[in-house]
Scaffold this active site. Structure first.
Site, PDB file in Angstrom:
ATOM      1  N   GLU A 116       0.876  -1.170   0.000  1.00 52.37           N
ATOM      2  CA  GLU A 116       0.000   0.000   0.000  1.00 52.37           C
ATOM      3  C   GLU A 116       0.910   1.216   0.000  1.00 52.37           C
ATOM      4  OE1 GLU A 116      -2.014  -0.581   3.685  1.00 52.37           O
ATOM      5  OE2 GLU A 116      -3.400  -2.051   2.861  1.00 52.37           O
ATOM      6  N   TYR A 135       7.566   2.170  -7.687  1.00 49.59           N
ATOM      7  CA  TYR A 135       6.874   0.887  -7.805  1.00 49.59           C
ATOM      8  C   TYR A 135       6.434   0.627  -9.238  1.00 49.59           C
ATOM      9  CZ  TYR A 135       6.877   1.416  -2.740  1.00 49.59           C
ATOM     10  OH  TYR A 135       7.244   1.605  -1.436  1.00 49.59           O
TER      11      TYR A 135
END
Length: 137
Positions: A92, A104
């Site tokens: 998250e 990411y």
């Protein structure tokens, strides 16, 4: 890296959120499936259980950001998770963390959901959590 130093780096890296104490960080690492990878500039904490890994956090000292430490830590997390039997991973990341989202995405992580208002912010509205996943096989 000691839990005390990790607490300092975490608080500096995430000044808008609640800092994790050295005890909380040590408990995450020492909990079921927990592990830590670190470099001089920062650390990552994860856990790998039953074929799945969770990236709990990556924190890099703000004075040393932008020099590749996050990428090194993310790769080390993924490698450690694979060695511990994980075939997929999830995380998250706060929707306002542009650097984290870029890291990411560039490493092949895909958005898989959203938790509305998940991260509290001191003196501001909470921020959504973007859920991301990546196969590790």
């Amino acid at each position: 890296m000691t839990p005390e130093r990790m607490g300092e780096v975490y608080a500096a890296a995430f000044p808008k959120g609640r800092a994790w104490s050295p005890l909380e960080l040590a408990e995450l690492i020492g909990g079921p499936g927990g592990f830590e990878v670190s470099v001089d500039a920062g650390f990552a904490i994860g856990r790998a259980i039953a074929g799945e890994a969770e990236l709990i956090t990556i924190a890099v000292d703000p004075a040393r950001q932008g020099r590749g430490a996050g990428r090194v830590l993310l790769a080390a997390f993924e490698d450690t998770a694979r060695r511990r039997g994980a075939v997929s991973a999830f995380l998250e990341v706060a929707a306002d963390n542009a650097a984290g989202l870029a890291l990411y995405r560039s490493a092949g992580w895909q958005e898989s959901g959203c938790r509305r208002g998940y991260y509290p912010r001191t003196g501001a509205d909470p921020v959504d959590a973007i859920l991301m996943t990546k196969p590790l096989g």
